[in-house]
Scaffold this motif. Structure first.
Motif, PDB file in Angstrom:
ATOM      1  N   GLY A 207       0.399  -2.666   1.980  1.00 47.07           N
ATOM      2  CA  GLY A 207       0.217  -3.085   3.365  1.00 47.07           C
ATOM      3  C   GLY A 207       1.504  -3.644   3.966  1.00 47.07           C
ATOM      4  O   GLY A 207       2.476  -3.926   3.249  1.00 47.07           O
ATOM      5  N   LEU A 208       1.522  -3.795   5.285  1.00 49.12           N
ATOM      6  CA  LEU A 208       2.705  -4.332   5.955  1.00 49.12           C
ATOM      7  C   LEU A 208       2.956  -5.768   5.505  1.00 49.12           C
ATOM      8  O   LEU A 208       2.029  -6.585   5.446  1.00 49.12           O
ATOM      9  N   PRO A 209       4.201  -6.095   5.186  1.00 50.83           N
ATOM     10  CA  PRO A 209       4.491  -7.465   4.736  1.00 50.83           C
ATOM     11  C   PRO A 209       4.407  -8.469   5.898  1.00 50.83           C
ATOM     12  O   PRO A 209       4.725  -8.145   7.040  1.00 50.83           O
ATOM     13  N   GLU A 210       3.951  -9.661   5.553  1.00 52.04           N
ATOM     14  CA  GLU A 210       3.892 -10.756   6.518  1.00 52.04           C
ATOM     15  C   GLU A 210       4.759 -11.909   6.007  1.00 52.04           C
ATOM     16  O   GLU A 210       4.783 -12.197   4.817  1.00 52.04           O
ATOM     17  N   ILE A 211       5.465 -12.554   6.919  1.00 56.38           N
ATOM     18  CA  ILE A 211       6.259 -13.728   6.544  1.00 56.38           C
ATOM     19  C   ILE A 211       5.328 -14.930   6.509  1.00 56.38           C
ATOM     20  O   ILE A 211       4.668 -15.256   7.501  1.00 56.38           O
ATOM     21  N   VAL A 212       5.249 -15.538   5.341  1.00 56.50           N
ATOM     22  CA  VAL A 212       4.367 -16.703   5.207  1.00 56.50           C
ATOM     23  C   VAL A 212       5.155 -18.008   5.071  1.00 56.50           C
ATOM     24  O   VAL A 212       4.592 -19.091   5.242  1.00 56.50           O
ATOM     25  N   ASP A 213       6.448 -17.898   4.776  1.00 55.20           N
ATOM     26  CA  ASP A 213       7.270 -19.108   4.675  1.00 55.20           C
ATOM     27  C   ASP A 213       8.739 -18.685   4.662  1.00 55.20           C
ATOM     28  O   ASP A 213       9.061 -17.551   4.300  1.00 55.20           O
ATOM     29  N   TRP A 214       9.596 -19.607   5.053  1.00 55.09           N
ATOM     30  CA  TRP A 214      11.023 -19.291   5.026  1.00 55.09           C
ATOM     31  C   TRP A 214      11.824 -20.581   5.060  1.00 55.09           C
ATOM     32  O   TRP A 214      11.309 -21.648   5.385  1.00 55.09           O
ATOM     33  N   ASN A 215      13.087 -20.443   4.686  1.00 59.66           N
ATOM     34  CA  ASN A 215      14.055 -21.518   4.864  1.00 59.66           C
ATOM     35  C   ASN A 215      15.404 -20.865   5.078  1.00 59.66           C
ATOM     36  O   ASN A 215      15.501 -19.634   5.188  1.00 59.66           O
ATOM     37  N   GLU A 216      16.440 -21.665   5.069  1.00 60.17           N
ATOM     38  CA  GLU A 216      17.753 -21.094   5.382  1.00 60.17           C
ATOM     39  C   GLU A 216      18.282 -20.164   4.298  1.00 60.17           C
ATOM     40  O   GLU A 216      19.201 -19.382   4.532  1.00 60.17           O
ATOM     41  N   ASN A 217      17.674 -20.196   3.095  1.00 57.45           N
ATOM     42  CA  ASN A 217      18.161 -19.373   1.984  1.00 57.45           C
ATOM     43  C   ASN A 217      17.220 -18.244   1.579  1.00 57.45           C
ATOM     44  O   ASN A 217      17.615 -17.325   0.860  1.00 57.45           O
ATOM     45  N   SER A 218      15.950 -18.281   1.983  1.00 56.64           N
ATOM     46  CA  SER A 218      15.003 -17.273   1.506  1.00 56.64           C
ATOM     47  C   SER A 218      13.842 -17.108   2.466  1.00 56.64           C
ATOM     48  O   SER A 218      13.628 -17.935   3.361  1.00 56.64           O
ATOM     49  N   VAL A 219      13.120 -15.992   2.221  1.00 51.59           N
ATOM     50  CA  VAL A 219      11.913 -15.697   2.991  1.00 51.59           C
ATOM     51  C   VAL A 219      10.806 -15.342   2.011  1.00 51.59           C
ATOM     52  O   VAL A 219      11.018 -14.573   1.069  1.00 51.59           O
ATOM     53  N   LYS A 220       9.627 -15.880   2.199  1.00 49.47           N
ATOM     54  CA  LYS A 220       8.480 -15.551   1.358  1.00 49.47           C
ATOM     55  C   LYS A 220       7.586 -14.584   2.113  1.00 49.47           C
ATOM     56  O   LYS A 220       7.198 -14.848   3.254  1.00 49.47           O
ATOM     57  N   LEU A 221       7.306 -13.433   1.439  1.00 46.84           N
ATOM     58  CA  LEU A 221       6.498 -12.388   2.063  1.00 46.84           C
ATOM     59  C   LEU A 221       5.159 -12.240   1.358  1.00 46.84           C
ATOM     60  O   LEU A 221       5.021 -12.518   0.168  1.00 46.84           O
ATOM     61  N   LYS A 222       4.193 -11.697   2.088  1.00 46.16           N
ATOM     62  CA  LYS A 222       2.866 -11.419   1.553  1.00 46.16           C
ATOM     63  C   LYS A 222       2.409 -10.059   2.077  1.00 46.16           C
ATOM     64  O   LYS A 222       2.666  -9.717   3.226  1.00 46.16           O
ATOM     65  N   TRP A 223       1.760  -9.260   1.202  1.00 47.36           N
ATOM     66  CA  TRP A 223       1.236  -7.962   1.629  1.00 47.36           C
ATOM     67  C   TRP A 223       0.018  -7.586   0.793  1.00 47.36           C
ATOM     68  O   TRP A 223      -0.222  -8.145  -0.274  1.00 47.36           O
ATOM     69  N   GLU A 224      -0.732  -6.617   1.301  1.00 44.18           N
ATOM     70  CA  GLU A 224      -1.899  -6.113   0.589  1.00 44.18           C
ATOM     71  C   GLU A 224      -1.455  -5.050  -0.425  1.00 44.18           C
ATOM     72  O   GLU A 224      -0.537  -4.269  -0.153  1.00 44.18           O
ATOM     73  N   PRO A 225      -2.083  -5.007  -1.610  1.00 50.08           N
ATOM     74  CA  PRO A 225      -1.716  -3.974  -2.592  1.00 50.08           C
ATOM     75  C   PRO A 225      -2.086  -2.587  -2.084  1.00 50.08           C
ATOM     76  O   PRO A 225      -2.940  -2.448  -1.197  1.00 50.08           O
ATOM     77  N   PRO A 226      -1.460  -1.537  -2.619  1.00 52.69           N
ATOM     78  CA  PRO A 226      -1.796  -0.169  -2.182  1.00 52.69           C
ATOM     79  C   PRO A 226      -3.243   0.173  -2.522  1.00 52.69           C
ATOM     80  O   PRO A 226      -3.793  -0.309  -3.515  1.00 52.69           O
ATOM     81  N   ILE A 227      -3.855   0.987  -1.670  1.00 57.65           N
ATOM     82  CA  ILE A 227      -5.259   1.353  -1.909  1.00 57.65           C
ATOM     83  C   ILE A 227      -5.386   2.363  -3.049  1.00 57.65           C
ATOM     84  O   ILE A 227      -6.464   2.542  -3.601  1.00 57.65           O
ATOM     85  N   ARG A 228      -4.284   3.039  -3.420  1.00 52.29           N
ATOM     86  CA  ARG A 228      -4.285   3.978  -4.552  1.00 52.29           C
ATOM     87  C   ARG A 228      -3.086   3.672  -5.433  1.00 52.29           C
ATOM     88  O   ARG A 228      -1.959   3.562  -4.938  1.00 52.29           O
ATOM     89  N   ASP A 229      -3.339   3.549  -6.746  1.00 50.37           N
ATOM     90  CA  ASP A 229      -2.223   3.282  -7.660  1.00 50.37           C
ATOM     91  C   ASP A 229      -1.647   4.555  -8.279  1.00 50.37           C
ATOM     92  O   ASP A 229      -0.763   4.492  -9.132  1.00 50.37           O
ATOM     93  N   GLY A 230      -2.181   5.739  -7.892  1.00 45.29           N
ATOM     94  CA  GLY A 230      -1.663   7.006  -8.411  1.00 45.29           C
ATOM     95  C   GLY A 230      -2.138   7.345  -9.807  1.00 45.29           C
ATOM     96  O   GLY A 230      -1.660   8.296 -10.413  1.00 45.29           O
ATOM     97  N   GLY A 231      -3.082   6.562 -10.331  1.00 47.19           N
ATOM     98  CA  GLY A 231      -3.619   6.854 -11.659  1.00 47.19           C
ATOM     99  C   GLY A 231      -2.976   6.068 -12.775  1.00 47.19           C
ATOM    100  O   GLY A 231      -3.307   6.266 -13.944  1.00 47.19           O
ATOM    101  N   ALA A 232      -2.045   5.181 -12.447  1.00 47.78           N
ATOM    102  CA  ALA A 232      -1.390   4.352 -13.462  1.00 47.78           C
ATOM    103  C   ALA A 232      -1.156   2.966 -12.875  1.00 47.78           C
ATOM    104  O   ALA A 232      -0.996   2.817 -11.657  1.00 47.78           O
ATOM    105  N   PRO A 233      -1.130   1.933 -13.711  1.00 45.81           N
ATOM    106  CA  PRO A 233      -0.913   0.578 -13.193  1.00 45.81           C
ATOM    107  C   PRO A 233       0.419   0.461 -12.463  1.00 45.81           C
ATOM    108  O   PRO A 233       1.416   1.078 -12.847  1.00 45.81           O
ATOM    109  N   ILE A 234       0.427  -0.334 -11.391  1.00 46.74           N
ATOM    110  CA  ILE A 234       1.672  -0.611 -10.673  1.00 46.74           C
ATOM    111  C   ILE A 234       2.566  -1.459 -11.580  1.00 46.74           C
ATOM    112  O   ILE A 234       2.139  -2.484 -12.118  1.00 46.74           O
TER     113      ILE A 234
END
Length: 238
Positions: A207-234
């Motif tokens: 899914g599209l990443p969302e910014i959930v937190d940040w500071n001057e050195n980093s950004v924390k992102l959050k997203w939904e896992p893919p609906i299909r893993d292609g038949g093998a674990p991510i």
């Protein structure tokens, strides 16, 4: 008045006979004895009689057997028996009919399939045709063309082979034939077409990443896992 003599089969002409399939075999055997012995032939633990490709001619002191249009089924040990009031005699002769081998024993297993190849596995034929196997011929067929093309040749000691050079996402049939000096056997083939593809697909996008937190050195992102893993674990994210 004749002298009673126990039967004696002349074994000089009872030497091993080897011919190619389709050729004829003729045995001509003299037998001594008084009174003239009764003569019978036996094969595969059964009396041998005149039939479709067998002709037996018995007369006093002689017997002839002719096998025509021979096949591997005629291979084996033939027994001649002679008997009269004075006793009996028995002798054997081996006949070997050479032919193409039986087809390899199945099933023809297809393993480790991926987009460019797979592995085939089979068993040796029950009958080698009376001659050592020289190898196995492997072929592949694209169902869209219906043409069989070479896919490999392996030594007679091996009963498996790695197939390469397949086109990804195409379906293939496979077959294998045993080979000796007389030629190739009937083929052993796969029951269904095999799709040349990896055992897994590319996973769907997350899914599209969302910014959930940040500071001057980093950004924390959050997203939904893919609906299909292609038949093998991510295994990771980039």
């Amino acid at each position: 008045m004749y002298q009673s003599i126990k039967p004696i089969i002349n074994r000089e002409k009872l030497q091993k006979v080897t011919v190619r399939a389709g050729q004829f075999v003729k045995l001509d055997v003299d037998i001594k004895g008084e009174p003239p012995p009764t003569i019978t032939w036996h094969f595969a633990n059964k009396p041998l009689e005149t039939g479709a490709n067998v002709k037996i001619e018995n007369e006093d002191y002689n017997t002839k057997v002719t096998l025509s249009e021979t096949t591997r089924k005629n291979t084996g040990v033939y027994t001649i028996k002679a008997e009269n009031d004075s006793g009996k005699d028995e002798a054997t002769v081996e006949i070997n009919i050479l032919d193409k081998p039986d087809r390899p024993e199945g099933p023809l297993e297809v393993m480790n399939v991926h987009k460019e190849g797979c592995k085939l596995k089979w068993k040796k034929p029950k009958d080698d045709g009376g001659l050592p196997l020289t190898g196995y011929v492997l072929e592949k067929m694209d169902p869209t063309t219906g043409r069989w093309v070479p896919a490999g040749f392996v030594d007679p000691e091996k009963t498996e082979h790695e197939i390469t050079g397949l086109e990804p996402n195409k379906k293939y049939h496979f077959r294998v034939k045993a080979v000796n000096e007389e030629g190739e056997s009937e083929p052993l083939g796969t029951d269904t077409a095999i799709l040349a593809k990896n055992p897994y697909d590319t996973p769907a996008a997350p899914g599209l990443p969302e910014i959930v937190d940040w500071n001057e050195n980093s950004v924390k992102l959050k997203w939904e896992p893919p609906i299909r893993d292609g038949g093998a674990p991510i295994t990771g994210k980039m």
